[in-house]
Design a protein around this motif. Structure first.
Motif, PDB file in Angstrom:
ATOM      1  N   ASN A 139       4.345   2.660  -4.503  1.00  0.00           N
ATOM      2  CA  ASN A 139       3.178   2.811  -3.633  1.00  0.00           C
ATOM      3  C   ASN A 139       1.938   3.042  -4.495  1.00  0.00           C
ATOM      4  OD1 ASN A 139       5.000   2.596  -1.578  1.00  0.00           O
ATOM      5  ND2 ASN A 139       4.565   4.570  -0.651  1.00  0.00           N
ATOM      6  N   GLU A 148       3.512  13.580  -0.652  1.00  0.00           N
ATOM      7  CA  GLU A 148       2.945  13.489   0.692  1.00  0.00           C
ATOM      8  C   GLU A 148       1.416  13.548   0.632  1.00  0.00           C
ATOM      9  OE1 GLU A 148       4.336  14.621   4.980  1.00  0.00           O
ATOM     10  OE2 GLU A 148       4.862  13.098   3.560  1.00  0.00           O
ATOM     11  N   GLU A 208       0.163  10.305  -0.683  1.00  0.00           N
ATOM     12  CA  GLU A 208       0.291   9.209   0.269  1.00  0.00           C
ATOM     13  C   GLU A 208      -0.827   9.240   1.308  1.00  0.00           C
ATOM     14  OE1 GLU A 208       2.055   5.679   1.410  1.00  0.00           O
ATOM     15  OE2 GLU A 208       2.321   6.907  -0.387  1.00  0.00           O
ATOM     16  N   VAL A 209      -1.193  10.435   1.778  1.00  0.00           N
ATOM     17  CA  VAL A 209      -2.311  10.557   2.707  1.00  0.00           C
ATOM     18  C   VAL A 209      -3.596  10.049   2.044  1.00  0.00           C
ATOM     19  CG1 VAL A 209      -3.773  12.172   3.969  1.00  0.00           C
ATOM     20  CG2 VAL A 209      -1.293  12.477   3.993  1.00  0.00           C
ATOM     21  N   ARG A 241      -3.740   6.241   1.530  1.00  0.00           N
ATOM     22  CA  ARG A 241      -4.081   5.485   2.737  1.00  0.00           C
ATOM     23  C   ARG A 241      -5.567   5.582   3.054  1.00  0.00           C
ATOM     24  NH1 ARG A 241       0.581   3.762   5.645  1.00  0.00           N
ATOM     25  NH2 ARG A 241      -0.933   2.784   7.043  1.00  0.00           N
ATOM     26  N   ASP A 298       2.369  -0.066  10.905  1.00  0.00           N
ATOM     27  CA  ASP A 298       1.306   0.176   9.933  1.00  0.00           C
ATOM     28  C   ASP A 298       0.785   1.608  10.002  1.00  0.00           C
ATOM     29  OD1 ASP A 298       1.525  -2.497   9.312  1.00  0.00           O
ATOM     30  OD2 ASP A 298      -0.197  -3.107  10.532  1.00  0.00           O
ATOM     31  N   TRP A 343       0.736   5.381   9.541  1.00  0.00           N
ATOM     32  CA  TRP A 343       1.410   6.243   8.562  1.00  0.00           C
ATOM     33  C   TRP A 343       2.248   7.315   9.244  1.00  0.00           C
ATOM     34  CZ3 TRP A 343       0.846  11.544   7.271  1.00  0.00           C
ATOM     35  CH2 TRP A 343       1.514  11.924   6.089  1.00  0.00           C
ATOM     36  N   GLN A 344       3.434   7.552   8.685  1.00  0.00           N
ATOM     37  CA  GLN A 344       4.333   8.580   9.195  1.00  0.00           C
ATOM     38  C   GLN A 344       4.632   9.592   8.087  1.00  0.00           C
ATOM     39  OE1 GLN A 344       5.696   8.713  12.585  1.00  0.00           O
ATOM     40  NE2 GLN A 344       3.857   7.432  12.610  1.00  0.00           N
TER      41      GLN A 344
END
Length: 483
Positions: free
Chosen positions: A3, A375, A378-379, A382, A420, A422-423
């Motif tokens: 990622n 985490e 990743e936030v 995005r 798409d 985000w989780q």
């Protein structure tokens, strides 16, 4: 799949005028104050030929500005960090950013007992196995040291643990002397089938640290030369401490640290032109009450952003110290510091961000913190990527079809794009009653359980030529036993 970040939104700490002022100040420092660089006489002779001054007795080099600037032009602006698994290859092209672990802690929080204990080769292997699974971790640092191994050859054992537990690119940052640099090359070459293959696809990279203020260790420069000769990307990292090993002012610390890095990169390009290199900064400030380091605070974040901008000014990739909170646990303190730190590095377009998983000022590895840092990353990833604006995403047809006072839940357009959204992996979005019924698990508990699940189930890619690696280490152990 890695990622990686692809930036749409960015930030700047320094103006163009301030960047130039830092550059000119650093050139002035290197010309008038000089920098300690223990080198062989032949190298000193060549530097003198180029127009530098050298005090051989003090091993001090005074670089003329044109020598620095000419040398830096030889450094490639983009290149790849290759991996055993080609799917994990990384491209340092100015358009992508990547997260790694931090290094090199000497303690680990036991994932079963929660107790802090000394790190070992086994605990490093566990940490790398988790990192191999996490798609946010793009490449590897030895996040903890193999303290139960021969201290003279610890970096070789750390490399072995990483190769056994991951197929991602490895930044062998603990190989800081000729012995371990050579051993690292021997092992990496054995894995890929020879030195020529390693030159074509170096699955390792390295960096050497300056010793602030204005010094390099001779063994480190020798190690850099060994990696460069083998075709391995070799960067230079600074770790100055404002008020202690650097000036108290941020501008002074940035100028000093920048001088150290560009001197290292110039050395590399003068003697090994074209070697892939990078600009590394883990600059911080002194913690004024106890004399330690802050490892999280507004000054640290400014230093992060400034470091990334200076790297881009020199057109080389930036490797910027990120996360590594000063908090003692995976708590509110850690979340605040790592969120701001991650945001600054990411929005400053840091090509490499080190590193996830360490707490207590980069001393203790925490499995749950590693998951939680991913985490946070990743936030931010995005957000940095923004959103795509095109006829499909503007959704005019489905907006017209649904019209007023209706919903989009059963529309084909929704089904096409719902994945798409985000989780989270750690953040708990359940209803309060559901959360309470599960015993009110905290984020660190959820992250710890996630890490345990990964360690129990994940199987890293098998290491080719594993026996050859063992034999190389055994041979080194024979030659350099524990004294």
């Amino acid at each position: 799949m890695i990622n990686a970040v692809r930036w749409k939104s960015t930030m700047e700490i320094l103006t163009p005028e301030e960047i130039n002022a830092i550059h000119e100040a650093s050139l002035h420092i290197l010309e008038t104050t000089g920098i300690v660089m223990p080198l062989a006489d032949a190298k000193y002779d060549y530097l003198v030929e180029l127009g530098c001054k050298v005090n051989r007795e003090k091993k001090r080099v005074f670089f003329s500005p044109n020598v620095i600037e000419d040398a830096l032009k030889k450094a490639p602006s983009s290149y790849a960090l290759f991996a055993r698994n080609p799917e994990n290859d990384l491209f340092l092209d100015g358009a992508h950013g990547y997260l790694t672990l931090d290094g090199c802690g000497n303690q680990v929080i036991d994932i079963d007992t929660g107790e802090v204990r000394a790190s070992s080769k086994e605990s490093l292997g566990q940490a790398i196995k988790l990192a191999d699974f996490l798609p946010q971790i793009a490449f590897l640092w030895p996040c903890v040291s193999a303290q139960d191994c021969n201290p003279r050859l610890q970096p070789l054992h750390e490399l072995h643990a990483m190769l056994l537990n991951s197929s991602k690119h490895i930044q062998a940052m603990t190989a800081v002397d000729p012995l371990n640099a050579q051993g690292t090359i021997d092992i990496a070459a054995a894995v890929v089938g020879g030195r020529e293959n390693l030159k074509k696809r170096p699955i390792i990279s390295n960096f050497q640290c300056s010793i602030s203020p204005l010094s390099y260790d001779g063994h480190g420069l020798e190690a850099a030369a060994i990696f460069a000769e083998a075709g391995v990307p070799t960067g230079f990292m600074i770790m100055p401490i404002g008020c202690s090993t650097a000036p108290a002012t941020l501008a002074g610390e940035i100028a000093l640290g920048n001088a150290e890095i560009i001197a290292g990169m110039a050395f590399l390009q003068i003697f090994y032109p074209g070697t892939p290199t990078f600009y590394g900064s883990c600059a911080t400030m002194m913690e004024l009450k106890r004399g330690g380091v802050t490892c999280g605070g507004p000054e640290d974040f400014i230093l992060q952003g400034a470091g990334a901008q200076m790297a881009h000014f020199y057109k080389v990739p930036a490797n910027i110290g990120t996360f590594a909170t000063g908090a003692k646990a995976s708590d509110w303190h850690a979340g605040v510091e790592n969120s701001i730190s991650g945001a600054v590095s990411m929005f400053s377009k840091s090509d490499m961000m080190c590193g996830a998983g360490l707490i207590n000022g980069a001393r203790i590895f925490s499995f749950e913190q590693c998951v939680m840092d991913c985490e946070i990353y990743e936030v931010l990833r995005r957000v940095a990527q923004g959103c795509d604006i095109n006829p499909e995403t503007l959704a005019l047809e489905v907006i017209h079809k649904v019209g007023p006072q209706n919903h989009y839940m059963v529309e084909e357009h929704t089904l096409k794009h719902i994945r798409d959204v985000w989780q989270p992996a750690v953040m708990d979005r359940s209803l309060y009653d559901e959360w309470a019924a599960r015993g009110k698990p905290s984020p660190d508990q959820i992250a710890r359980d996630r890490a345990k699940e990964v360690l129990a189930q994940h199987q890293p890619m098998e290491l080719q030529n594993a026996q050859s690696v063992k034999e190389i280490i055994a041979e080194y152990e024979k030659k350099y036993p524990i004294s």
